[in-house]
Write an enzyme that holds these catalytic residues in place. Structure first.
Site, PDB file in Angstrom:
ATOM      1  N   ASP A  19      11.640  40.170  -2.577  1.00 20.82           N
ATOM      2  CA  ASP A  19      12.516  38.509  -3.218  1.00 20.82           C
ATOM      3  C   ASP A  19      12.443  38.941  -4.607  1.00 20.82           C
ATOM      4  OD1 ASP A  19      12.280  37.723  -0.837  1.00 20.82           O
ATOM      5  OD2 ASP A  19      11.672  36.062  -0.567  1.00 20.82           O
ATOM      6  N   LYS A 117      16.952  36.446   4.502  1.00 24.84           N
ATOM      7  CA  LYS A 117      15.774  35.852   5.198  1.00 24.84           C
ATOM      8  C   LYS A 117      15.716  34.573   3.955  1.00 24.84           C
ATOM      9  CE  LYS A 117      12.241  36.670   2.758  1.00 24.84           C
ATOM     10  NZ  LYS A 117      11.592  35.350   2.152  1.00 24.84           N
ATOM     11  N   CYS A 162       6.111  34.551   0.038  1.00 24.09           N
ATOM     12  CA  CYS A 162       6.749  35.786   0.616  1.00 24.09           C
ATOM     13  C   CYS A 162       5.873  36.091   0.825  1.00 24.09           C
ATOM     14  CB  CYS A 162       8.132  35.853  -0.375  1.00 24.09           C
ATOM     15  SG  CYS A 162       9.862  34.132   0.921  1.00 24.09           S
TER      16      CYS A 162
HETATM   17  C1  VGL Z   1       9.436  32.409  -1.828  1.00 26.20           C
HETATM   18  C2  VGL Z   1       9.639  30.130  -2.093  1.00 26.20           C
HETATM   19  C3  VGL Z   1      10.687  29.508  -1.357  1.00 26.20           C
HETATM   20  C4  VGL Z   1       9.195  33.337  -2.422  1.00 26.20           C
HETATM   21  C5  VGL Z   1      10.761  31.719  -1.264  1.00 26.20           C
HETATM   22  O1  VGL Z   1      10.281  34.103  -2.734  1.00 26.20           O
HETATM   23  O2  VGL Z   1       7.843  33.188  -1.981  1.00 26.20           O
HETATM   24  N1  VGL Z   1       8.748  31.049  -2.421  1.00 26.20           N
HETATM   25  N2  VGL Z   1      11.780  30.715  -1.549  1.00 26.20           N
END
Ligand code: VGL
Ligand code: ZN
Length: 227
Positions: A19, A117, A162
């Protein structure tokens, strides 16, 4: 696990950049403090690995994890989703928006796979391996196994969500896990019970207890691939 945690075996070790997206950068929709600092570290790490994958948080508008989908609910509060407790977030990483792209500074051409995802409207997915219902596989474990991978090195955002959940699930799938601390940053939500550990410290504690290793990027080195 190879005896030497810091030596990269290019046939069996994979880098997973979790991410690394503009919405998680300072100034983004769901900023992670210092999130931009991971970009050059991930880029350097890519030189050490033959197999690298990236994940993208990739939500439809109106996603169940958005506070805006729950009238009266504030970001960072929690609701009970059909599959259990779910933290609510500001709208982020909406499919096709610039904030959901891979960070433009990443050497993205080095990723053999990019896994999206959280694309089902009613299920979040922190982990790159298993969605938040804790049953739906994303397919990443099979892909890694098909490449002969035995150990994953984790980088990216956010340590407490994540990256951390991906590490726990990788361990559950039988992969060795090495988290590269300087290649990761956490959101850091204060403990709900007023305890001393925020969400990042708590996740690091869990990962360590389950057997993850922590090796800074500067200590990693080519280990070759034993025939
Ligand atoms: C994430 C919160 C919501 C992350 C993704 O990448 O850690 N955290 N969506
Ligand atoms: Zn998300």
């Amino acid at each position: 696990m190879p005896a030497d945690t810091a030596a990269i075996d290019t046939a069996r070790d994979a880098l997973i950049a979790v991410d690394v997206q503009p919405d998680f950068m300072p100034g983004g929709a769901l900023p992670v403090p210092g999130g931009d600092a991971v970009v050059p570290v991930v880029n350097r790490l890519l030189d050490l690995f033959a197999v690298a994958a990236a994940t993208q948080d990739w939500h439809p508008a109106g996603h169940l994890s958005f506070a805006s989908s729950h009238p009266g609910a504030a970001p960072f509060s929690r609701v009970v989703a059909p599959y259990g407790e779910q933290t609510l977030w500001p709208d982020h990483c909406i499919q096709g928006t610039p904030g959901a792209a891979l960070h433009p500074g990443l050497r993205a051409e080095r990723f053999a796979a990019v896994l999206r995802k959280g694309w089902r409207r009613d299920v979040d997915s922190y982990s790159a391996f298993t969605e938040n219902d804790r049953k739906t596989p994303t397919g990443l474990a099979g892909w890694l196994r098909d490449q002969g991978i035995r150990r994953v090195f984790l980088a990216g955002l956010a340590t407490d969500f994540c990256v951390g959940w991906s590490g726990l699930d990788a361990l559950d799938h039988g992969f060795g896990v090495v988290l590269v601390p300087d290649a990761c940053r956490g959101i850091g939500i204060p403990a709900a019970d007023g305890g001393a550990r925020d969400s990042t410290a708590e996740m690091l504690r869990k990962l360590e207890a389950r057997g993850a290793a922590f090796v800074p990027s500067g200590d990693l080195r080519p280990g070759g691939s034993p025939a």
